[in-house]
Structures are given as structure tokens and as C-alpha cells.
Design an enzyme around this catalytic site. Structure first.
Site, PDB file in Angstrom:
ATOM      1  N   HIS A 115      -5.397  -3.862   2.450  1.00 41.31           N
ATOM      2  CA  HIS A 115      -5.808  -4.667   3.611  1.00 41.31           C
ATOM      3  C   HIS A 115      -6.404  -6.003   3.163  1.00 41.31           C
ATOM      4  CE1 HIS A 115      -5.282  -0.678   5.162  1.00 41.31           C
ATOM      5  NE2 HIS A 115      -5.404  -1.084   6.406  1.00 41.31           N
TER       6      HIS A 115
ATOM      7  N   PHE B  67     -14.458  -3.758   1.233  1.00 37.89           N
ATOM      8  CA  PHE B  67     -15.583  -2.876   0.908  1.00 37.89           C
ATOM      9  C   PHE B  67     -15.510  -2.425  -0.553  1.00 37.89           C
ATOM     10  CE2 PHE B  67     -14.057  -1.986   5.329  1.00 37.89           C
ATOM     11  CZ  PHE B  67     -14.814  -3.000   5.882  1.00 37.89           C
TER      12      PHE B  67
ATOM     13  N   ARG C 164      -1.399  -4.455   3.805  1.00 39.24           N
ATOM     14  CA  ARG C 164      -0.999  -3.529   4.866  1.00 39.24           C
ATOM     15  C   ARG C 164       0.345  -3.910   5.474  1.00 39.24           C
ATOM     16  NH1 ARG C 164      -4.411  -3.341  10.391  1.00 39.24           N
ATOM     17  NH2 ARG C 164      -3.672  -5.482  10.327  1.00 39.24           N
TER      18      ARG C 164
ATOM     19  N   ASP D  30      -8.344  -7.419  13.018  1.00 42.21           N
ATOM     20  CA  ASP D  30      -9.678  -6.884  12.720  1.00 42.21           C
ATOM     21  C   ASP D  30     -10.689  -7.991  12.412  1.00 42.21           C
ATOM     22  OD1 ASP D  30      -9.246  -4.228  13.249  1.00 42.21           O
ATOM     23  OD2 ASP D  30      -8.526  -3.784  11.225  1.00 42.21           O
TER      24      ASP D  30
ATOM     25  N   SER E 157      -5.309   5.254   5.705  1.00 40.90           N
ATOM     26  CA  SER E 157      -4.932   3.834   5.714  1.00 40.90           C
ATOM     27  C   SER E 157      -4.566   3.306   4.329  1.00 40.90           C
ATOM     28  CB  SER E 157      -6.082   2.982   6.252  1.00 40.90           C
ATOM     29  OG  SER E 157      -6.375   3.331   7.577  1.00 40.90           O
TER      30      SER E 157
ATOM     31  N   GLU F  72     -19.023   3.076  -1.181  1.00 35.67           N
ATOM     32  CA  GLU F  72     -18.131   2.505  -2.188  1.00 35.67           C
ATOM     33  C   GLU F  72     -18.811   2.347  -3.546  1.00 35.67           C
ATOM     34  OE1 GLU F  72     -18.700   1.239   0.837  1.00 35.67           O
ATOM     35  OE2 GLU F  72     -16.831   1.733   1.875  1.00 35.67           O
TER      36      GLU F  72
ATOM     37  N   ARG G  64       0.844  -1.213   0.000  1.00 34.17           N
ATOM     38  CA  ARG G  64       0.000   0.000   0.000  1.00 34.17           C
ATOM     39  C   ARG G  64       0.874   1.257   0.000  1.00 34.17           C
ATOM     40  NH1 ARG G  64      -2.319   1.065   6.181  1.00 34.17           N
ATOM     41  NH2 ARG G  64      -0.444   0.349   7.246  1.00 34.17           N
TER      42      ARG G  64
END
Lengths: 314, 278
Positions: free
Chosen positions: A106, A80, A164, A114, A34, A55, A7
């Protein structure tokens, strides 16, 4: 060679591209710190659109921008970005052949704590199944930079799968990423591993450790999952006695299936093992703990190498 | 939009164009053996005003002119209307309309629009996406410092899609005052009356609350449609026009009747309809 998350390579490349490509626009859905699009937004506020947490609206807005001659990078957490937008991506981007690059960060079990709602393990299946869609997953920071730049110069819908977690550097600036080309990152002679993303690093680790057991392993980085570099896959498979695939993705619909299809369509019968998430949801925990428990770590790749090597004479 | 003087003669001409389009729509749907007459006939007067009333700037010889106004049919099932309008506007020959919904269609006159057809900006057919796409184009105009407008026609049932409201918030956030959305409010969806499916009213209150300038008009009164479309764009807000219409408008036995949402007429029905539209 630079260590870092893919990323971060993506975010750095966008800032460079902003200067050279006046028609490049970036969209985000409220997670720009992020996803690393924030810096682009600060340097090019007129070409950055933070669409908020919506989104479906974001990817269709990107399609609209693309219709005006822009190359539009639409960015969010992969869960998402794609999970909420299959229909929008299919109709407004893939079917319409809109020049939109979907950047999902991610991804995979590597996301860790998470939990499974944030661990995207079905995105390769989603995107590979769409006509017109190019699918790319870089294996380190440098490749992420180069892949992002390559996509900015390529016309058509594409998905770039980003992570990430920090990855070891594999490539230096002399590397030349090309869409549709796989690269051999380690040459061996007994077993070939076709790996993608973070599993390239795990595969290299496993290959190192297998050397002491006198099994020589080739590691191929499949950074373009679609279109596949079929000729290289066929050539390398035929040069080895067994094939392994490795990915941080569900075992259905990802790299393993893609390679199987190439092998079977070309009558290549070899011992084969897919390293992937075993069609189940994982749990919370650190990325490395999850890799260990759910079968993605170098330990599991070593087991797979031993296993396929022992079957090489079938 | 160009300076258009709205004369009685002009209005009459537009009404004649709309009637001819309705006849053509029913003919092509009959010929195709399938299609969506109800929602095509309800939006016919709106598209007539846009394309033939001097509202949209377009050049059928140069469909990709960067300065053109854009039109998006978000309710893509009204494709018969879209293609009949594009043919009449000169994007392609009317003969091609007989390819509608047929395999091998040279201009890709598919059941729902796709940009392979000249004059179509983006694929539609999955409801709820067109307002976001139109807004993306509107943002592109701003980047390019071009002063074109983006018009999008939505179905009333389509307003039930959540993404419409996402896009409504976005357009208000970015002050996209080159975006004009028109709801073809024919009040009838495939299954049921729209209000019985899920009530979308009060539309004015909702869109005003979302930050839009709103107008409500009779979507079959050409003078009202034209006057509203000719109202200068002098606000920072995006514009919504609620056009109250009748599903199947112009054919007595189709009007307000949900069973004409997605069915081709029989030869008898076609002839009856064409007689009414003489």
C-alpha cells in the site's frame, strides 16, 4: 506476462518459498488479508506469526527470529511498517545486520481514497538512508515474485516496496531479476527515463505516445534502489540527450535524488527532470485521479520528455 | 539450566565474583572516561547469578552454539557490566576491556552492545526493543524444537516504553514459556526517580494482567536470585522477575544517586569506591 498487484506476487512467492525454505518465517501486524501473507499463514501456521497491531514489536520479533537462523519477512502497510518503527529497524535490524526482509504494501499515492495518512511517500527516503539496508521496488507481478525469492536467498536487511494497485505485466518467466541490476524495458535513443514501481508502466505509456512525436525514449526499470546499478545508469545517461526519473514517492529522498547523485558524481551534465510527488501531502481520491492531479501520470511524463528534449542542446 | 546445588560455599563464591565485577566495571569506566556506572552496579548480582551460578548454558569457545541459552541486555547502557561479565566468562581476554569505548576497538566494545562482540546477541541501546527481540529468539527455539531459554534484563525506566507492553502481550499470546524477563528495578532513571518520571507500579498487577508468571525478589540477595532462577519452568506462561535493586549498589556515594547514571568516576572517586569494594 501476468497483470496484477505486486503485493499479490509477494504473497504467491511466500507460499512457494515456504515449501522450499524450511527456515523462512513470516510476520504480520493484523492486516494479513490485505498484505497477502494470509495464505502463507494458512499453509505454514508454525512459521507464521500474526503479532497484532504492534509494528515495533513485530519488526524486533522478526530480528529475534533472524538471530536463530531464520529469514524473517515482516509485513504490513508501509505507512506503519516503517513509519512507526524507524528506531527499531535502525537498531535491531540495520545496525545489527539482522536477516529481516521488511515488506511494505500500500505504497504511494496509488493507495488513493484512504488519504495521505495511508499514502506512504517517504519510505524510500527512510530506508535508503540506513547503512546495510537493501531497497527494492518491483514493477509488476512477475518481478515481485522473483524479487521476493531473491531476497529469501540473500542474507541481510532489506526493504521491498509493494503496491496494492493492479499493474500491467512487463516481464514473463524468462526474466531474471537480480538484486542490484536495473533492466532496460524499452530501447530508445533520445531521452532516458529511470523509473521505479508503478511509474515504469506510466513511463512505457508515455514512451509509446512520444513515438508519434518522433522522440525516441528509453525506459529503465530501477527495481533495486539500493545498491544502485550505477554502471548501467552512467552508460545509459551518456547514450541519451536528457534524463528523467519517475516514482510514486516524495521528490526528496527517493529515486530522483539517487540518480542525481550518480550523475553529478560522474560529471554527467544533461537536462534533467524528476517526476515525483512535489514535497506535499496529497488528498483523498482514486489513485489515477491523484496521479493526474499530483503530477505522476503519463501525461506529466510526456510534458517532461518534451521539456527536457527541447533543452538538449544547452 | 544445569542441576545446581546451592551451597553456602557457592553463594559466597558468587558474592566474590560480583564484588570483583563491580571493581572491574568502575575501573573500565574510569579508563574509558565515560560510561554508566549506576545501572551497571545495580544489575551486577543478577548477571553474576546468570553467568556464574550455572543458570545460563553457554560455551565461550562456541559462542554461536545453536543450543545455547540466550542472554540479552536490553538496558544496553550497562555495557560495562556486560563486557566485564563476558570477559570473566571467557569470551575474550580481560585485557581487551581497556578498549571499552575506544576507537578501533578490536572486539567492538562500543558504548552500547553490538553482536560484533562475541557473546552479544543483538545491538541494544535504544530502550524498549530487547523484550521483543528476546521473544523472537524464543519463538525460533520453538520452530527448531530446541529447549533453550532466553533471558533478558530490562531497566525499570525502560518499562515506560510502550513496546515493552506490546511484547508482553505477544509472549503471552504465544505461550512463550522459554522467555524469562528480569527487571533491574533500581528505581532511578537519568533525570529523576522513575516513579516521578512516570510511575510504573504496580508491576506485579500489570504483568499478571498481561498473562505472565511473576516473582519479586531482592536483586542483591544472591540466595533469592539463585533460588528464583532455579525454580523449574513448568508453566505455559512467560516469566517475569522483578529484582528490586539499588542504583550504584556497592559504592556508598553512588547508591540511589541519579547523578551516577552516566558519569565516569574521577580518580579520587574511583579509589574511594575500590576501597569500599575490598
Amino acid at each position: 506476462m501476468k497483470d496484477g498487484a505486486t503485493r499479490d506476487g509477494y504473497g504467491a512467492a511466500l507460499v512457494q518459498l515456504g515449501k522450499s525454505h524450511a527456515n523462512l518465517v513470516v510476520l504480520d501486524s493484523g492486516v494479513s488479508d490485505s498484505t497477502r501473507t494470509k495464505q502463507f499463514g494458512e499453509e505454514f501456521p508454525d512459521r507464521f506469526f500474526n503479532m497484532g497491531i504492534s509494528e515495533g514489536d513485530m519488526v524486533c520479533t522478526a530480528a529475534g527470529l533472524a538471530r536463530t537462523g531464520k529469514v524473517a519477512f515482516a509485513t504490513s502497510f508501509a505507512c506503519f511498517l516503517l513509519g512507526r518503527t524507524m528506531d527499531q529497524v535502525l537498531v535491531s535490524i540495520a545496525y545489527s545486520n539482522s536477516n529481516v526482509k521488511l515488506a511494505g504494501t500500500h505504497t504511494g499515492l496509488a493507495v488513493g481514497e484512504d488519504g495521505p495518512s495511508a499514502q506512504m511517500i517517504v519510505d524510500l527516503a527512510y530506508t535508503r538512508a540506513m547503512p546495510n539496508m537493501t531497497v527494492i521496488q518491483p514493477a509488476d507481478w512477475e518481478e515481485a515474485v522473483q524479487a521476493t525469492k531473491a531476497l529469501a536467498n540473500y542474507f541481510g536487511p532489506a526493504y521491498i516496496r509493494l503496491g496494492r494497485q493492479k499493474l500491467n505485466g512487463i516481464y514473463d518467466s524468462s526474466y531474471n531479476f537480480q538484486i542490484g541490476k536495473a533492466s532496460i524495458v524499452r530501447e530508445g535513443s533520445d531521452v532516458v527515463i529511470f523509473a521505479t514501481g508503478s511509474l515504469v508502466q506510466e513511463s512505457l505509456l508515455a514512451a509509446d505516445l512520444m513515438q508519434s512525436k518522433s522522440i525516441s525514449t528509453t525506459v529503465v526499470n530501477i527495481s533495486t534502489l539500493k545498491p544502485l546499478d550505477e554502471s548501467l545508469i552512467i552508460r545509459e545517461s551518456k547514450k541519451h540527450m536528457a534524463v528523467i526519473t519517475a516514482e510514486d514517492h516524495n521528490i526528496i529522498g527517493g529515486l530522483g535524488d539517487a540518480i542525481c547523485q550518480v550523475l553529478t558524481n560522474n560529471q554527467i551534465a544533461l537536462p534533467f527532470k524528476s517526476i515525483a510527488v512535489g514535497d506535499r501531502f496529497a488528498e483523498t481520491g482514486s489513485g489515477s485521479e491523484l496521479y493526474e492531479k499530483y503530477g505522476l501520470s503519463s501525461t506529466h511524463i510526456i510534458e517532461a520528455i518534451k521539456n527536457v528534449f527541447s533543452k538538449k542542446t544547452i | 539450566m544445569e542441576n545446581t546445588v546451592l551451597t553456602e560455599k557457592k553463594l559466597l563464591e558468587l558474592q566474590i565474583v560480583a564484588r570483583d565485577l563491580r571493581r572491574k566495571i568502575l575501573n573500565v569506566i574510569f579508563h574509558a572516561g565515560s560510561g554508566h556506572p549506576g545501572g551497571s552496579l545495580s544489575a551486577t548480582d543478577i548477571l553474576t547469578a546468570l553467568y556464574f551460578g550455572g543458570i545460563l548454558r553457554y560455551d565461550p569457545k562456541n559462542p554461536n552454539d545453536p543450543k545455547r541459552d540466550r542472554f540479552i541486555l536490553s538496558k544496553g547502557h550497562a555495557s560495562a557490566l556486560m563486557y566485564c561479565v563476558l570477559a570473566k566468562a571467557g569470551y575474550f581476554s580481560e585485557d581487551k576491556l581497556w578498549d571499552y569505548r575506544k576507537i578501533g576497538s578490536e572486539l567492538f566494545l562500543s558504548g552500547h552492545p553490538h553482536p560484533k562482540t562475541p557473546g552479544v546477541e543483538i545491538a541494544s541501546g535504544s530502550l524498549g526493543q530487547g523484550l521483543s527481540v528476546a521473544h523472537g529468539i524464543a519463538l525460533g527455539a520453538r520452530i527448531d524444537k530446541l529447549n533453550y531459554n532466553v533471558y533478558v534484563v530490562l531497566g525499570d525506566g525502560e518499562i515506560q516504553e510502550g513496546q515493552i507492553w506490546e511484547a508482553a502481550m505477544s509472549a503471552a499470546k504465544f505461550n512463550s514459556n522459554n522467555l524469562i524477563a528480569i527487571i533491574d528495578n533500581n528505581k532511578v532513571a537519568q533525570d529523576n526517580l522513575t516513579e516521578d518520571l512516570k510511575n510504573i507500579e504496580p508491576l506485579i498487577d500489570k504483568w499478571e494482567a498481561f498473562g505472565w508468571d511473576t516473582y519479586r525478589i531482592n536483586g542483591h540477595n544472591m540466595e533469592e536470585i539463585m533460588n528464583t532462577l532455579l525454580t523449574p519452568m513448568d508453566s505455559v506462561k512467560p516469566r517475569l522477575i522483578i529484582a528490586d535493586t539499588i542504583k550504584g549498589k556497592g559504592v556508598s556515594f553512588m547508591e540511589g544517586n541519579k547523578s551516577w547514571h552516566g558519569v565516569a568516576p574521577s580518580e579520587d572517586d574511583l579509589n574511594k569506591a575500590l576501597t569500599e569494594l575490598e
